[in-house]
Scaffold this active site. Structure first.
Site, mmCIF file in Angstrom:
data_model
loop_
_atom_site.group_PDB
_atom_site.id
_atom_site.type_symbol
_atom_site.label_atom_id
_atom_site.label_comp_id
_atom_site.label_asym_id
_atom_site.label_seq_id
_atom_site.Cartn_x
_atom_site.Cartn_y
_atom_site.Cartn_z
ATOM 1 N N ASP A 6 29.631 41.468 38.348
ATOM 2 C CA ASP A 6 30.109 42.803 37.991
ATOM 3 C C ASP A 6 30.667 43.542 39.203
ATOM 4 O OD1 ASP A 6 29.220 42.217 35.489
ATOM 5 O OD2 ASP A 6 27.447 43.479 35.554
ATOM 6 N N GLU B 129 32.198 35.328 35.886
ATOM 7 C CA GLU B 129 33.604 35.732 35.747
ATOM 8 C C GLU B 129 34.374 35.707 37.055
ATOM 9 O OE1 GLU B 129 36.057 39.798 34.554
ATOM 10 O OE2 GLU B 129 34.275 39.286 33.422
#
Length: 381
Positions: free
Chosen positions: A17, A273
């Site tokens: 994040d 990610e």
């Protein structure tokens, strides 16, 4: 007057994040000259990926971005003209109330997680009115196609990669106290969550016909590696040899140095990610471990990206890539990892060529930073 931006990031998944939020903040400030504040609730984790950050400072500046500690209760703050809520982190109530008092209200964007799933394009940009306040939040979905929010990628990234490979790679290996790669050696980076498939993969590398050097940044996989080696612990700098496999533990590094590791290696195992996207921009073969979710919901994300990623690969190479990815993510598979690895090895040349072609295709999705700025500017008019 410069348009101001606030980005809020709640650090949930270790580095993913904050990794995406920090790249975005740097890009907005550096490439678009925007006044950006990045609010982070865990500066210690932020410090790991960007050591210039002081984990104890309430406010500081780095790379042209104002870094603010996100504490509870939240201090009274005038909202920016554009507000990014990264990954549904839920803005402080006091900040929301302040947004509602502004006229016109800020452009409020919820930056979603990246996915290659087909439904993403249909939901990208949709509005969501607040249930109580006169505010509207817009859902912004990064993605792999032109009708989504694009991919994180700073300008000049490809040129920096090529310059590194042409001039700096030998010095990179020297700095790590590793010699230049042997002609038949495979160099692999391994950044992973805990994984039940790890031991079998290491076993396959240990009996490989050619040498494998595995470079492992400090992280969650270290205890599993130590257990496989039969040692009590592993620290940065440790080197272990078993059969044809040489394992070397690297210190956890910042974002820019991690990019260089991805560029320098022949194969990159990545997770979540941020590192997945960076590995794709590295134009090297990769094996992705999706963030595990309840009821194996992450398998859909994995299959969606595989469907896109393997377009253009010959069937045997596509099968090799898919087999490794699926096995690494504990998906049902009749073959063991040793067989999957042997298949991947046999198709390595085709997979390497495809990784370069895929990197060139990624540009078609557009830049996340540029698309966010364009979206916000339209809403501000």
């Amino acid at each position: 007057m410069r348009v101001t931006w606030d980005i809020f990031c709640n650090v949930v998944d270790n580095y993913g994040d904050i990794g995406v939020a920090w790249r975005l903040a740097r890009g907005l400030a550096r490439e678009h000259g925007l006044a950006v504040r990045l609010w982070v609730d865990d500066l210690r984790t932020f410090h790991r990926i960007w050591p210039a950050i002081d984990p104890l400072a309430a406010g500081q500046t780095s790379e042209g971005v104002a870094i603010c500690a996100w504490h509870t209760p939240f201090v009274a703050t005038e909202p920016a003209r554009v507000v990014i809520e990264a990954f549904g982190c839920a803005l402080p109530e006091a900040y929301l109330e302040a947004m509602a008092r502004q006229s016109p209200p800020p452009v409020w964007i919820n930056l979603e997680y990246l996915s290659a799933e087909t439904w993403v394009a249909g939901h990208h940009g949709l509005p969501s009115p607040h249930a109580r306040l006169p505010l509207t939040k817009y859902f912004f979905f990064p993605g792999y196609t032109a009708d989504t929010g694009g991919l994180p990628a700073e300008s000049g990234l490809m040129a920096r990669r090529e310059a590194f490979l042409e001039r700096s790679a030998p010095g990179f290996w020297r700095d790590l106290q590793i010699g230049a790669p042997q002609a038949d050696e495979l160099r692999v980076s391994l950044f992973a969550y805990e994984n039940p498939a790890l031991s079998a993969l290491l076993d396959a590398w240990a009996v490989d016909a050619r040498p494998v050097t595995c470079l492992v940044p400090e992280g969650r996989i270290i205890p599993q590696l130590a257990a496989w080696l039969g040692v009590p612990s592993l620290q940065a700098g440790a080197v272990h040899q078993r059969g044809r496999l040489r394992l070397r533990i690297l210190p956890f590094t910042d974002q820019d140095a991690y990019d260089q590791l991805l560029w320098a290696c022949d194969l990159n195992f990545v997770r979540g990610e941020d590192s997945c996207v960076r590995a794709q921009w590295a134009a090297r073969p990769l094996v992705w471990q999706a963030y595990p979710q309840a009821d194996e919901a992450h398998w859909n994300k994995l299959d969606a990206l595989l469907t896109l990623y393997t377009v253009g690969l010959d069937p045997a190479a596509a099968c090799a890539v898919s087999g490794m990815w699926r096995h690494w993510n504990a998906m049902p598979d009749a073959d063991g990892v040793a067989a999957r690895w042997a298949t991947w090895r046999a198709r390595r040349a085709a997979i390497e060529h495809h990784a370069q072609a895929w990197c060139e295709r990624l540009a078609g999705a557009g830049s996340l930073t540029e698309k966010l700025v364009e979206f916000a500017e339209k809403k501000l008019k």
